[in-house]
Structures are given as structure tokens and as C-alpha cells.
Design an enzyme around this catalytic site. Structure first.
Site, PDB file in Angstrom:
ATOM      1  N   ASP A  61      -3.803   2.064 -11.680  1.00  0.00           N
ATOM      2  CA  ASP A  61      -3.653   0.868 -10.851  1.00  0.00           C
ATOM      3  C   ASP A  61      -2.838  -0.162 -11.616  1.00  0.00           C
ATOM      4  OD1 ASP A  61      -4.383  -0.899  -8.556  1.00  0.00           O
ATOM      5  OD2 ASP A  61      -5.403  -2.001 -10.149  1.00  0.00           O
ATOM      6  N   THR A  94       0.837  -2.958  -6.282  1.00  0.00           N
ATOM      7  CA  THR A  94       0.906  -3.719  -7.528  1.00  0.00           C
ATOM      8  C   THR A  94       1.927  -3.126  -8.499  1.00  0.00           C
ATOM      9  OG1 THR A  94      -0.994  -2.436  -8.325  1.00  0.00           O
ATOM     10  CG2 THR A  94      -1.442  -4.585  -7.371  1.00  0.00           C
ATOM     11  N   THR A  95       1.983  -1.805  -8.582  1.00  0.00           N
ATOM     12  CA  THR A  95       2.987  -1.173  -9.437  1.00  0.00           C
ATOM     13  C   THR A  95       4.381  -1.387  -8.863  1.00  0.00           C
ATOM     14  OG1 THR A  95       1.374   0.515 -10.084  1.00  0.00           O
ATOM     15  CG2 THR A  95       3.689   0.982 -10.525  1.00  0.00           C
ATOM     16  N   ASP A 392      -8.590  -0.977  -3.312  1.00  0.00           N
ATOM     17  CA  ASP A 392      -7.218  -1.064  -2.808  1.00  0.00           C
ATOM     18  C   ASP A 392      -7.146  -0.592  -1.359  1.00  0.00           C
ATOM     19  OD1 ASP A 392      -6.573  -1.950  -5.278  1.00  0.00           O
ATOM     20  OD2 ASP A 392      -5.435  -0.199  -5.908  1.00  0.00           O
TER      21      ASP A 392
END
Length: 552
Positions: A61, A94-95, A392
């Protein structure tokens, strides 16, 4: 005549400015991006991080990794902030947002080195952001919520797409149903994710995880007499308190001076009368289950056991709030005036053994706008990563419920935006054309990294995607990287869907972060900021030991 030297900053302060400072900030951000680059997509790798306390975390994550990296370079910390903001706002991507911000800086690094003003680049970035976001909104496909079956299918596809890149991807079908059921049990106006409790119990397999339609929490600390209490009720009345039901030792509360033993006995009797009055009022209200945030002592525990009442003290605030939300009761800060109208209800209460722990379950709650996911698994690090993955997915499903607009994943939307920006750039003169083209190329980092992490021929796939999107934008607009079949395919037809808000937020956050980093042309660091121990060493030691003897 020699000019006197003017000292403005404290001695030891380090200053860096100009183009070298900009290039240094960009290089620091690229180093951070390289750390999490390999975690993107269904074939992304995990990172094992050991913190200063020797705690081990295994995760892919982006927000979790960025938080644990403890980045100290000031400009690179901006990437940590946007990853956290993306996680808090939409829960996924997020990445992607960190990679996109890094790629934007990488594409314009050459222009900065050649002397192009950062303000020109920032202006181009913001123009590109407006064009890209408007294009996403045009392409987004909305699903009518009136058709419940179709709408649920949309939510399941969004949840499944999020899980593809997670550790629980192999159990996607099982957890997708669980996540969608959990979100649909919430208040559909508020959709408060805090009303979904996640409890972790080591042991068992992932398939042993379960969704409780109501509230479940770990058994609180209990005193003697707890074993005699009933452990299950049908249609119980539930009291939630913020009241301490425990006798305190006299020496802890006050100093009482008495002349006779009878006076001391009167003080003790008064204390016992106070607590018994509290207990009597709870029983008279008709409660079968008593929960309190504060301790419930051995006297109260035995008192309730004698009257076939279950009690639990030191219940956490989150669990107590969810019990209130589910059963309809309200937390009482006093027992005075307490009646049956202040109590909650559910169809069944029971205490069950799960793994090596005992849990309290409240099922069949009439006003249930909350639920609990009980996770099982092997190692604690594994369960922690499953919890992050489910969080998520829950956030993504929440956004899909609120916005009801989706786009295709697998790099399809990024390739379509890249094509659109390239075509738009050809109609613009001057340096802005270069900046729009740079943003268009930066957007390709998502499909490129998906291919690279999956071990595909990146050049071949990106070439095919460019050709198809340019050949017929209407027909091939949703074509992206199909990881399962190792081919370029229509990702919308493959049901790889993501909420449009995830992409809009990622593009907006990445470009704002890039603009912020490019707008900084000077860094001023004090010596203490560079060496945190410097201040500690200069401070005099303070302790509780004996001081030095005074000289006479």
C-alpha cells in the site's frame, strides 16, 4: 569603500537556492518514487519495512509505505503528504499519485536545467490538469442506482479492481461480497466508514473471516463472578454507560479523620449505599446487558451475576458508539432517572469463542447502520495487510456509492488522457506545447509500470496502446493492459472499473504537488533541524536525582 557584512541568519544555517536547489528537490522526489514503483498493479511486489522499534510491516500500500519510510528531505515529504491525502479522501490510488507526481517532475527536469522558468512549467501543468480532469468527467460512465442489481454489480467491480493489486487478490470473490455488504449496511446518506468495525483474530484461514450484521468486539477485562453471568440472551435490553461501578480504596480518594469506629463505619456504609443505588437503578430500568466505558468492579460484577445480567467494563469508545448506533440506546453518564426508554435492543446477544479469543456479538439490530468484519489469518503481519486492503476497498466502494461514475482501469484512462493532451498540444504555440506534451508522456507511467511489474515487454505494449488510441479514440478508448491474458484489451468489457473520483483526485493531487515542488527555489535549514540531537546535547540535564553539594 568596503561594504560591511550583514548577517541575517543564525550562524550554522544552511541555504541552498536557484536551479541546483530545484534539481536537487526533483532528484529526491524521484528517489522516493523508485522505492514504491514496483508495488503498482496486480503483479506488484511487497515491501518489508522494519521501524526503529523493530516492528515488521509487510505491505504494498503506497500510503503505508510512504508513512513508514520516514522521509526527511523537505521537498520529498510533499509526496508523503499527497499519498496520505489520497488515502484519506478516496482510499485507493496512493501509489499511482506518487508515481505520477514523480514522473511529471522527471519529464520537466530537462527544461528546468535548460533555464525554462518554473512559472511557465507550473502554468502548463495547471492547464493540463484542467484539460485532463474535464476529459475524465466526459468519459466517465454513470450507472443508474434505481436498478439495484446493476448498481450492486458496479460496486462489486470497483471493489474487485481495488483488490487485484492487494494481498487478498486470490480471495477477491469472497472479500468483494463482504465489502459491498458492509458498505450497503451503513447509513446511505452519511456512509461513515467508522461504523464498519474491523477486528483481527490470528489463526484459521482467510475464508474463516465473517461479516457480523451488527456489532462484535473482544471481551473486556472481567472480575471474579463473571463466569456466573449468562453468556447469551434473546431480545435483550442493552444499557450503555459512562459510569464507574467500582469501590475505591479510601486512601486513594480522601483522608478522613474520625474519632470513633462508628463514624468510620458510616463513611464506608455511605460509599456502599452509593454504588448499590446505582446498581439498583440499572436493574430497575430492565437492562439485561450492561456495557460501560469505565471499570465495572468485582462487587458490581457479582451483583449483576446474581440477577442474571451480563456486564462488561472498559469497552472502547468506538465499540460503544457502534453498539449505540446499532441498538438505538444512548450512553448515560449517570444512572439517576434511568428508565427503559434509555435502553437499546437487538434480536440476540451472545459471547462466542473465535480462535483463542472470546467475542461479544450483537445481532439482528433494528436500527443497524453498522457492521463488523472479523478477520482471520496466519501471521499478524498478514492480517494487518488484509485490514489495509479491505480499508482501501471500503473507501472505493463508498466513493462509488456517492458518485456513481466509473472509468476503466488497467492504464486505459491514462492512455486516453495522454492521447487527448498530445492532440490538444498540437493546437497550442510556444512553450506550453512542450509542457502539455510532457504531461501526456508522464501519464503513460501507469500502464508502463503495470507492464514492467508483470514482466511484459513494455515497449511493445505501450506502442500498441498508443496506436489503438490514436487509430480510433471512440472504439479503443477503454483499451489498457490486461494482466491476466497478457494482452491489450478493452478493460471496461473486462469489468476492471474504478470510480472516476479516484483518477480525478490523483491527477489533481499529483500536479499540485509537482507545482509546489517547482515553486520552491530556496531551502533554509537551521543547524538544529539538520541534527536533531544538537539541541538535546546543548540543553542542561535535568533529573530527579540528588544534585551537586553546595560549596561553602
Amino acid at each position: 569603500m568596503m561594504q560591511p557584512q550583514v548577517i541575517v541568519l543564525k550562524e550554522g544555517t544552511d541555504t541552498s537556492q536557484g536551479v541546483p536547489q530545484l534539481l536537487s528537490n526533483i532528484s529526491a522526489c524521484l528517489a522516493v518514487c523508485d522505492t514504491i514503483r514496483t508495488t503498482l498493479g496486480p503483479r506488484g511486489m511487497d515491501k518489508l519495512i522494519v521501524d526503529s522499534q523493530k516492528r515488521v510491516t509487510i505491505s504494498n500500500d503506497g500510503a503505508t509505505i510512504m508513512k513508514l519510510l520516514e522521509v526527511v528531505q523537505p521537498a520529498a515529504r510533499t509526496l508523503v503528504d499527497i499519498a496520505r491525502a489520497q488515502d484519506a479522501e478516496v482510499g485507493d490510488g496512493t501509489t499511482s499519485v506518487v508515481l505520477l507526481a514523480g514522473e511529471l517532475l522527471k519529464e520537466v527536469k530537462e527544461y528546468v536545467d535548460e533555464g525554462v522558468s518554473p512559472q511557465v512549467i507550473i502554468k502548463g501543468f495547471r492547464k493540463a490538469a484542467d484539460l485532463a480532469i474535464n476529459r475524465v468527467r466526459e468519459l466517465a460512465v454513470s450507472v443508474d442506482r434505481a436498478d439495484k442489481a446493476e448498481f450492486r454489480a458496479l460496486l462489486e467491480k470497483c471493489a474487485g479492481t481495488t483488490m487485484n493489486s492487494k494481498l487478498i487478490g486470490s480471495q477477491k470473490a469472497f472479500f468483494t461480497q463482504m465489502v459491498v455488504d458492509a458498505v450497503m449496511r451503513l447509513d446511505q446518506e452519511e456512509l461513515d466508514e467508522d461504523m464498519i468495525g474491523i477486528k483481527k483474530i490470528p489463526g484459521g484461514a482467510m475464508q474463516d473471516s465473517l461479516l457480523v450484521d451488527g456489532v462484535a468486539f473482544k471481551k473486556a477485562f472481567s472480575y471474579a463472578g463473571f463466569e456466573q453471568q449468562p453468556k447469551s440472551f434473546d431480545a435483550p435490553k442493552i444499557a450503555c454507560l459512562n459510569v464507574e461501578l467500582e469501590l475505591k480504596a479510601e486512601k486513594d480518594n480522601a483522608e478522613v479523620r474520625v474519632d470513633r469506629v462508628a463514624e468510620y463505619q458510616a463513611v464506608v456504609d455511605a460509599e456502599w449505599k452509593i454504588i448499590f443505588d446505582k446498581l439498583d437503578r440499572i436493574v430497575d430500568a430492565g437492562a439485561n446487558v450492561v456495557l460501560s466505558r469505565l471499570p465495572i468492579g468485582d462487587l458490581a460484577t457479582q451483583y449483576f451475576a446474581d440477577r442474571n445480567i451480563f456486564c462488561a467494563g472498559r469497552v472502547s469508545k468506538d465499540d460503544l458508539d457502534r453498539v449505540c448506533e446499532a441498538t438505538g440506546c444512548r450512553v448515560q453518564s449517570t444512572t439517576t432517572g434511568m428508565s427503559s426508554t434509555h435502553l437499546g435492543a437487538c434480536e440476540r446477544f451472545e459471547e462466542r469463542q473465535i480462535g483463542g479469543q472470546r467475542f461479544n456479538f450483537f445481532r439482528g439490530c433494528p436500527e443497524a447502520k453498522t457492521c463488523t468484519i472479523v478477520l482471520r489469518g496466519g501471521a499478524e503481519q498478514f492480517i494487518d495487510e488484509v485490514e489495509r486492503s479491505l480499508h482501501d476497498s471500503i473507501m472505493v466502494v463508498r466513493r462509488a456509492v456517492k458518485n456513481q461514475a466509473v472509468v476503466a482501469g488497467g492504464g486505459a484512462i491514462e492512455m486516453e488522457l495522454s492521447r487527448y493532451l498530445r492532440e490538444t498540444a498540437r493546437q497550442i504555440e510556444g512553450k506550453q506545447q512542450l509542457i502539455l506534451t510532457a504531461v501526456a508522456k508522464a501519464l503513460e507511467v501507469i500502464p508502463r509500470q503495470l507492464c514492467e511489474n508483470a514482466g511484459f515487454d513494455t515497449t511493445d505494449f505501450i506502442t500498441q496502446l498508443r496506436a489503438r488510441h490514436a487509430q480510433d479514440p471512440d472504439h479503443f478508448r477503454w483499451h489498457g493492459v490486461d494482466i491476466d491474458d497478457e494482452a491489450v484489451a478493452d478493460m471496461f468489457a473486462k469489468f476492471v472499473w474504478e470510480p472516476a473520483l479516484v483518477k480525478i483526485n490523483a491527477i489533481s493531487s499529483a500536479i499540485e504537488a509537482a507545482c509546489l515542488i517547482l515553486s520552491v527555489d530556496e531551502t533554509v535549514s537551521s543547524q538544529q533541524a539538520q541534527d536533531p540531537m544538537a539541541g538535546a546535547q546543548s540543553m542542561p540535564a535535568r533529573g530527579r536525582g540528588r544534585g551537586m553539594p553546595m560549596a561553602r
